[in-house]
Scaffold this motif. Structure first.
Motif, PDB file in Angstrom:
ATOM      1  N   VAL A 246       0.848  -1.202   0.000  1.00 33.72           N
ATOM      2  CA  VAL A 246       0.000   0.000   0.000  1.00 33.72           C
ATOM      3  C   VAL A 246       0.880   1.247   0.000  1.00 33.72           C
ATOM      4  O   VAL A 246       0.659   2.180  -0.778  1.00 33.72           O
ATOM      5  N   HIS A 247       1.891   1.261   0.854  1.00 33.42           N
ATOM      6  CA  HIS A 247       2.798   2.419   0.917  1.00 33.42           C
ATOM      7  C   HIS A 247       3.516   2.620  -0.416  1.00 33.42           C
ATOM      8  O   HIS A 247       3.697   3.767  -0.862  1.00 33.42           O
ATOM      9  N   ALA A 248       3.905   1.546  -1.060  1.00 37.96           N
ATOM     10  CA  ALA A 248       4.575   1.658  -2.357  1.00 37.96           C
ATOM     11  C   ALA A 248       3.673   2.350  -3.378  1.00 37.96           C
ATOM     12  O   ALA A 248       4.142   3.191  -4.159  1.00 37.96           O
ATOM     13  N   ARG A 249       2.400   2.017  -3.386  1.00 37.17           N
ATOM     14  CA  ARG A 249       1.455   2.671  -4.318  1.00 37.17           C
ATOM     15  C   ARG A 249       1.280   4.143  -3.993  1.00 37.17           C
ATOM     16  O   ARG A 249       1.290   5.000  -4.878  1.00 37.17           O
ATOM     17  N   ILE A 250       1.107   4.437  -2.713  1.00 35.22           N
ATOM     18  CA  ILE A 250       0.879   5.823  -2.292  1.00 35.22           C
ATOM     19  C   ILE A 250       2.097   6.689  -2.581  1.00 35.22           C
ATOM     20  O   ILE A 250       1.968   7.814  -3.060  1.00 35.22           O
TER      21      ILE A 250
ATOM     22  N   GLU B 279       6.602  13.833   4.952  1.00 38.47           N
ATOM     23  CA  GLU B 279       7.141  12.666   5.636  1.00 38.47           C
ATOM     24  C   GLU B 279       6.770  11.400   4.868  1.00 38.47           C
ATOM     25  O   GLU B 279       5.641  11.252   4.418  1.00 38.47           O
ATOM     26  N   SER B 280       7.738  10.496   4.760  1.00 34.47           N
ATOM     27  CA  SER B 280       7.475   9.190   4.184  1.00 34.47           C
ATOM     28  C   SER B 280       8.317   8.177   4.945  1.00 34.47           C
ATOM     29  O   SER B 280       9.544   8.188   4.857  1.00 34.47           O
ATOM     30  N   ARG B 281       7.634   7.332   5.717  1.00 35.32           N
ATOM     31  CA  ARG B 281       8.307   6.251   6.453  1.00 35.32           C
ATOM     32  C   ARG B 281       7.806   4.937   5.888  1.00 35.32           C
ATOM     33  O   ARG B 281       6.597   4.690   5.844  1.00 35.32           O
ATOM     34  N   HIS B 282       8.738   4.112   5.470  1.00 32.86           N
ATOM     35  CA  HIS B 282       8.434   2.842   4.798  1.00 32.86           C
ATOM     36  C   HIS B 282       7.329   2.063   5.513  1.00 32.86           C
ATOM     37  O   HIS B 282       7.423   1.765   6.700  1.00 32.86           O
ATOM     38  N   ALA B 283       6.281   1.779   4.774  1.00 36.19           N
ATOM     39  CA  ALA B 283       5.176   0.912   5.197  1.00 36.19           C
ATOM     40  C   ALA B 283       4.349   1.453   6.360  1.00 36.19           C
ATOM     41  O   ALA B 283       3.500   0.741   6.881  1.00 36.19           O
TER      42      ALA B 283
END
Length: 166
Positions: free
Chosen positions: A46-50, A91-95
């Motif tokens: 999901v995080h990869a898509r976002i 901010e972007s923190r993996h997953a």
């Protein structure tokens, strides 16, 4: 007769605009929409898509084109409605987390945040969208044309479809 009709149309238009302005004054400048959504995909998926802003034009139903800065921290989206939205990554923190600010060419700005956590065999996501419309007339028009949370709901519908979570 034509002059009276034109005068009546002008007066009605002014009354309508005045009413929208007055209504806009009564609406808070900032509205907040929150959604909790379950996905069949993992938090990493999901995080990869976002966070793949370049790839969003492939799966989002309302985006025509995306232009990303060289550092990937800023980008512009060109929705099908002809407007432009500029974004900045906060901010972007993996997953787990993805947060951005945005500003539209049509007079609004805001903050968008996703918090992801594992839930069962998938992911539970909390999505928050805050929209600020500083001008009262635009608030009135905006509330009529695009009720609070409508854009977030469309985004989440597309995200659920592309992650196989429908």
């Amino acid at each position: 007769m034509i002059r009276k009709t034109l005068l009546a149309l002008v007066v009605l238009t002014l009354l309508a605009l005045g009413g929208l302005y007055a209504w806009g004054l009564s609406i808070p400048a900032t509205t907040k929409a929150e959604r909790v959504v379950q996905f069949a995909a993992t938090p990493e998926q999901v995080h990869a898509r976002i966070s793949d802003v370049r790839g969003q034009q492939e799966w989002r139903s309302d985006i025509g084109k995306v232009e990303v800065s060289g550092d990937g921290q800023r980008w512009a989206e060109f929705p099908d409605d002809g407007s432009t939205l500029t974004f900045r990554l906060i901010e972007s923190r993996h997953a787990t987390t993805f947060a951005i600010t945005y500003k539209s060419s049509v007079g609004f700005e805001g903050l968008w945040r996703a918090e992801l956590e594992p839930k069962g065999n998938g992911t539970q996501g909390l999505f928050v969208e805050e929209v600020t419309i500083p001008k009262p007339l635009l608030r009135g028009i905006g509330r009529l044309a695009n009720p609070s949370g409508q854009h977030l709901d469309l985004y989440l519908k597309d995200l659920r479809r592309v992650t196989g979570s429908q």
